[in-house]
Design a protein around this motif. Structure first.
Motif, PDB file in Angstrom:
ATOM      1  N   ALA A   2       8.786  16.319 -36.763  1.00  5.95           N
ATOM      2  CA  ALA A   2       8.484  17.639 -37.314  1.00  5.95           C
ATOM      3  C   ALA A   2       9.556  18.068 -38.303  1.00  5.95           C
ATOM      4  O   ALA A   2      10.717  17.698 -38.193  1.00  5.95           O
ATOM      5  N   VAL A   3       9.162  18.855 -39.276  1.00  6.26           N
ATOM      6  CA  VAL A   3      10.079  19.379 -40.277  1.00  6.26           C
ATOM      7  C   VAL A   3      10.583  20.739 -39.833  1.00  6.26           C
ATOM      8  O   VAL A   3       9.840  21.538 -39.273  1.00  6.26           O
ATOM      9  N   VAL A   4      11.868  20.998 -40.045  1.00  4.07           N
ATOM     10  CA  VAL A   4      12.450  22.277 -39.661  1.00  4.07           C
ATOM     11  C   VAL A   4      11.806  23.389 -40.463  1.00  4.07           C
ATOM     12  O   VAL A   4      11.693  23.307 -41.684  1.00  4.07           O
ATOM     13  N   GLU A   5      11.404  24.414 -39.766  1.00  2.00           N
ATOM     14  CA  GLU A   5      10.832  25.573 -40.430  1.00  2.00           C
ATOM     15  C   GLU A   5      11.893  26.666 -40.482  1.00  2.00           C
ATOM     16  O   GLU A   5      12.260  27.233 -39.467  1.00  2.00           O
ATOM     17  N   SER A   6      12.430  26.927 -41.648  1.00  2.00           N
ATOM     18  CA  SER A   6      13.488  27.917 -41.758  1.00  2.00           C
ATOM     19  C   SER A   6      13.498  28.487 -43.158  1.00  2.00           C
ATOM     20  O   SER A   6      12.880  27.955 -44.078  1.00  2.00           O
ATOM     21  N   ALA A 133       7.082  16.455 -29.880  1.00  2.00           N
ATOM     22  CA  ALA A 133       7.295  15.243 -30.682  1.00  2.00           C
ATOM     23  C   ALA A 133       8.686  15.235 -31.296  1.00  2.00           C
ATOM     24  O   ALA A 133       9.338  14.190 -31.381  1.00  2.00           O
ATOM     25  N   THR A 134       9.152  16.407 -31.696  1.00  2.00           N
ATOM     26  CA  THR A 134      10.485  16.505 -32.304  1.00  2.00           C
ATOM     27  C   THR A 134      11.581  16.099 -31.332  1.00  2.00           C
ATOM     28  O   THR A 134      12.525  15.398 -31.692  1.00  2.00           O
ATOM     29  N   VAL A 135      11.465  16.528 -30.080  1.00  2.00           N
ATOM     30  CA  VAL A 135      12.522  16.247 -29.093  1.00  2.00           C
ATOM     31  C   VAL A 135      12.256  14.990 -28.280  1.00  2.00           C
ATOM     32  O   VAL A 135      13.040  14.656 -27.392  1.00  2.00           O
ATOM     33  N   GLY A 136      11.142  14.306 -28.554  1.00  2.00           N
ATOM     34  CA  GLY A 136      10.847  13.065 -27.846  1.00  2.00           C
ATOM     35  C   GLY A 136      10.346  13.261 -26.431  1.00  2.00           C
ATOM     36  O   GLY A 136      10.505  12.379 -25.587  1.00  2.00           O
ATOM     37  N   LEU A 137       9.718  14.399 -26.158  1.00  2.00           N
ATOM     38  CA  LEU A 137       9.176  14.672 -24.823  1.00  2.00           C
ATOM     39  C   LEU A 137       7.764  14.105 -24.742  1.00  2.00           C
ATOM     40  O   LEU A 137       6.876  14.527 -25.480  1.00  2.00           O
ATOM     41  N   GLN A 138       7.557  13.166 -23.835  1.00  2.00           N
ATOM     42  CA  GLN A 138       6.277  12.457 -23.761  1.00  2.00           C
ATOM     43  C   GLN A 138       5.598  12.638 -22.411  1.00  2.00           C
ATOM     44  O   GLN A 138       4.982  11.717 -21.888  1.00  2.00           O
ATOM     45  N   ALA A 188      19.746   9.422 -29.810  1.00  2.00           N
ATOM     46  CA  ALA A 188      18.756   9.054 -30.827  1.00  2.00           C
ATOM     47  C   ALA A 188      17.939  10.276 -31.235  1.00  2.00           C
ATOM     48  O   ALA A 188      17.642  10.481 -32.423  1.00  2.00           O
ATOM     49  N   THR A 189      17.598  11.117 -30.246  1.00  2.00           N
ATOM     50  CA  THR A 189      16.861  12.349 -30.541  1.00  2.00           C
ATOM     51  C   THR A 189      17.693  13.290 -31.404  1.00  2.00           C
ATOM     52  O   THR A 189      17.195  13.857 -32.389  1.00  2.00           O
ATOM     53  N   ASP A 195      18.765  14.685 -38.898  1.00  2.00           N
ATOM     54  CA  ASP A 195      18.232  14.251 -40.187  1.00  2.00           C
ATOM     55  C   ASP A 195      17.143  15.181 -40.697  1.00  2.00           C
ATOM     56  O   ASP A 195      16.894  15.249 -41.903  1.00  2.00           O
ATOM     57  N   ASP A 196      16.489  15.890 -39.773  1.00  2.00           N
ATOM     58  CA  ASP A 196      15.473  16.874 -40.154  1.00  2.00           C
ATOM     59  C   ASP A 196      16.070  18.244 -40.452  1.00  2.00           C
ATOM     60  O   ASP A 196      15.333  19.200 -40.715  1.00  2.00           O
TER      61      ASP A 196
END
Length: 534
Positions: A2-6, A133-138, A188-189, A195-196
């Protein structure tokens, strides 16, 4: 991802603290501290317990207000009166002790208190799925949090702050209860989120992890900023010297002091789960001898807590026996077990080890109220306040508990000094067995080194120690023998002389099922048959 919304960024720094000073009665917690955190970086904050890290972060998160200094977010000076103000400004905090409701689902935990943002329906679920998805919670969003492992609980905590709009996230000791593989996944998260465009303030006392994840490091000592460092060029030893003025401590124990005298024998210990299902403890056998440290490794939630509390008599075993120095104490209550010679360092000192609002000398009495020197002896012994105060002063001296005096409340001490007080109390009265659950969790390298030295000396003097720890370096360094616990059973033995943290972590997660016999230092444990262990 996901892209940061700011909002469009203004200025180089996501957060700037300038000249922050915070005074409490009798102490200056922060003195003229300045901190600049660049947008899109992982900025580590290191320092001993009591150095002022927590106070500084509470100020940044709006939990406390500074006496002097300013806070700027995205180049604009802000004034936070509460965490709600910080959240509105895009700052979130993930605390060391998770703040989740176990009886609610993942979705319900995220929405709790933030219902107005996206409502309670489809829009909220879509947003949660994006951030998951951003934090890798599955995991399924409708899964109860009580069924999640530690790593996924942490992801839910991060998801919560992102859901509320956080662009800068404070992480307080985020790896304290993670095994190496989970640490790698978390890092890794963080790198992906960085990076985002997300920004992280990373608080930790594990300096090797700091050097692995941080883009920059700031060190605080005794309330002042003593410098910044580049993780690409600084070493753990140099960071430790900045923090405490000494080398990075090692838990390594070189000489064996194990004797043949059995102090603790646990046979076939079983604890049924409430409401049925798989037993929480399933036929556990173990032996701890005088002069031995027996380490228990395991991912949290696999029965370590229940094992400790059942041996202490805090839980009643469904089957099996517990013997201390040849005496069956299976039916003894907790105080009787303590009187028989068991010292207990609980995994959560604030819940089970201390009365936070009471002075240190009162906390010295806890668990020892029927024994000298704090009482005249016997179940009807009279408390001796003067003796309790004198012995507390002894503990303060011998265990380097940094405090203005024994009349201050326990809550006034840093976490490391609280822990040293607990360890000192539990080693008073010449116990024959010490049960130590995560004895250095959340403490800095200075306090950690002190506690390790205390345990080494006690072991050399013939104390038997049952050690439970999530710090695998600590477990390998201090233990004479390590047993791996998985789903309530002891499933493997590890040799501290040869096993690596990675091998131990694999055994803990069951990743090497059927193959651990081939891994150096890790062997499958005997089947839990109720027979005496070798």
């Amino acid at each position: 991802m996901a892209v940061v919304e700011s909002a469009p960024p203004r200025g180089e720094y996501a957060v700037e603290l300038a000249g922050i000073t915070k005074r409490f009665p009798g102490v200056v917690a922060n003195s003229d501290i300045s901190l600049q955190v660049r947008r899109g970086e992982v900025h580590a904050l290191c320092g001993e317990n009591g150095a002022g890290k927590s106070t500084l972060m509470k100020i940044l998160y709006g939990m406390q207000q500074p006496d002097e200094g300013t806070i700027s977010v995205d180049g604009e000076v802000v004034h936070f009166r509460s965490p709600a103000d910080a959240i509105k400004a895009g700052i979130g905090m993930v605390h060391q002790h998770f703040m989740l409701a176990d009886n609610l689902t993942v979705t319900e935990n995220v929405l709790l208190g933030a219902e107005a943002l996206y409502g309670m329906g489809a829009a909220a679920r879509v947003r949660i799925a994006q951030l998951a998805a951003t934090v890798g919670l599955q995991v399924a969003p409708d899964l109860l949090v009580e069924r999640l492992g530690v790593a996924d609980r942490q992801r839910v905590e991060i998801l919560k702050v992102l859901y509320r709009g956080a662009r800068t996230v404070i992480l307080d000791e985020p790896t304290a209860v993670l095994v190496p593989q989970e640490v790698d996944e978390l890092f890794a998260t963080l790198r992906s989120m960085r990076d985002d465009g997300f920004t992280f303030v990373f608080i930790s006392h594990k300096l090797d992890e700091v050097l692995s994840i941080a883009d920059r490091v700031t060190v605080i000592r005794r309330g002042t900023c003593v410098g910044s460092a580049d993780p690409r060029t600084v070493t753990s030893r140099e960071l430790a010297e900045m923090m405490v003025g000494s080398e990075l401590p090692s838990p390594e124990t070189r000489e064996s002091t194990v004797t043949d005298r059995v102090v603790l024998r646990v046979t076939g210990l079983t604890l049924e789960a409430e409401g049925g299902g798989r037993p929480v403890l399933d036929g556990v056998d173990l032996v701890v001898r005088a002069g031995e440290v027996l380490g228990i490794a395991g991912v949290e939630g696999n029965g370590q807590t229940e094992l400790v509390e059942t041996i202490m008599g805090m839980r009643r075993a469904s089957a099996g026996t517990v013997e201390l120095a040849g005496t069956d104490i299976t039916r003894a209550h907790t105080l009787q077990r303590r009187e028989a010679g068991i010292g207990y360092v609980p995994e959560d000192r604030t819940r089970h080890g201390l009365l936070a609002t009471q002075p240190l000398w009162v906390n010295r009495i806890l668990g020892h109220q029927s024994r000298k020197p704090v009482a005249s002896g016997g179940p009807l012994g009279v408390l001796d306040r003067a003796a309790a105060r004198r012995d507390t002063e002894r503990i303060v001296r011998e265990f380097d508990v940094r405090t203005p005096g024994v009349d201050v409340p326990a809550a006034a001490l840093s976490g490391g000094n609280q822990q040293k007080l607990v360890v000192g109390r539990e080693l008073s009265g010449n116990p024959v067995l010490l049960i130590a659950a995560h004895p250095t969790r959340g403490v800095d390298v200075g306090a950690q080194a002190g506690i390790w030295d205390v345990l080494r000396r006690a072991r050399a003097d013939g104390l038997a120690v049952l050690l439970v720890s999530a710090d695998l370096d600590e477990l390998i360094g201090l233990s004479d023998t390590i047993k791996v616990m998985l789903r309530g059973r002891l499933v493997a033995d590890a040799d501290p002389a040869t096993v690596t943290p990675e091998e131990l972590g694999a055994a803990m997660t069951g990743a090497d099922a059927g193959g651990s016999a081939g891994a150096p230092g890790v062997e499958p444990g005997p089947t839990n048959t109720g027979k005496e262990p070798a």
